[in-house]
Design an enzyme around this catalytic site. Sequence first.
Site: not given
Ligand code: COD
Ligand code: ZN
Length: 374
Positions: A47, A49, A52, A68, A174
């Site tokens: 994931c 996170s 991160h 996780h 998750c």
């Molecule tokens: N505008 C539009 N789309 C965008 C932009 C932008 N400026 N920047 C990036 N993107 C797109 C990317 O192209 C990508 O497709 C998407 O956004 C992000 O996808 P991923 O694959 O990087 O991320 P995910 O879907 O796996 O996870 C995203 C979260 C934001 C949910 C995650 O990173 C997060 O912040 N999690 C914390 C919240 C939480 O509940 N955490 C608990 C444990 S994980």
């Molecule tokens: Zn997660």
Amino acid sequence: MSTAGKVIKCKAAVLWEKNKPFSIEEVEVAPPKAHEVRIKMVATGICRSDDHVVSGSIVSPLPIILGHEAAGIVESIGEGVTTVKPGDKVIPLFNPQCGKCRVCKHPESNFCLKNDFPPRGTLIDGTRRFTCKGKPIYHFLGTSTFSQYTVVDEISVAKIDAAAPLEKVCLIGCGFSTGYGSAVKVAKVTPGSTCAVFGLGGVGLSVIMGCKAAGAARIIGVDINKDKFPKAKEVGATECINPQDYKKPIHEVIQEMSDGGVDFSFEVIGRLDTMTAALLCCHGSCGTSVVVGVPPGSESLTVNPLEILTGRTWKGAIFGGYKGKDSVPKLVADFMANKFQLDPLITKVLPFEKINEGFDLLRTGKSIRTILTF
Ligand code: COD
Ligand code: ZN
Ligand code: ZN
């Protein structure tokens, strides 16, 4: 020969320093103490996170065993454990459910006060169960699933259907639940509504699945990477847009597409500018916007209070608002009953030892979810 009560030597991916690859090491995993459970891992997702922590944008003590989002089988239990037994299939919970704190007793909230965020890196009693080369290793969010065996608190594990395919339902630990619950439980998307989902990664796709399951009539996917559009449409987006294709701010484009604003919007990227855009693109009097992503670091947003005063709702939740011990078994049962799919989220399956390859796929945007199998 039973391993119960004994130290187990096994392989784990240890992060010794930030911005370095994981090292596969032999670690010692101590037996579970009272109210703890030792789990043999079967599958774990990677994931954002976890990454991160590698990059330092989530600050955690090191060396650490991350991971996780997983599923496994109970190997042994400590004294007083009643909700799982050896042999049970389980999903570890990074967001525990103690059942006793104010949050657990509240019917709607789920961020149990026993959570380990921001991470201190121990189990609830403040101690650790992993040792490597004589050094104690920190836990991550009470789960540490990048290890062949891990120890978790009983409040951080849910028993699931014995027939569940662990290499798929691990995503319920998750990414899937975070997205799906944000739509069905946090926003409470209504039949016939219009939704906008910012960010079409694994969590955003799961939000789309939730919007669809709740009966949304229109689901607008928003992403700057158009390669994400086909899959978003496959899981339920009715249209997809790229903000870079428009001269106007994207919230204005969406307002025009939706008679003044969508009913429900979701920010699933973790950026301040897209959180503002998501808020503004939902209707000023009857729209709801849900924050799902978290920006790296502790940045703040400035919003004109008038945007809320006119009647918008702005909310957020961890883990899709689900209480883990209650909801994870039900989500697995729903998966087994074909109420939603997990396959569209899985882009790669790799042996656990190839964990660094899995993280490279995440960092280069080439994967939705990589599953590591043990
Ligand atoms: N505008 C539009 N789309 C965008 C932009 C932008 N400026 N920047 C990036 N993107 C797109 C990317 O192209 C990508 O497709 C998407 O956004 C992000 O996808 P991923 O694959 O990087 O991320 P995910 O879907 O796996 O996870 C995203 C979260 C934001 C949910 C995650 O990173 C997060 O912040 N999690 C914390 C919240 C939480 O509940 N955490 C608990 C444990 S994980
Ligand atoms: Zn997660
Ligand atoms: Zn609690």
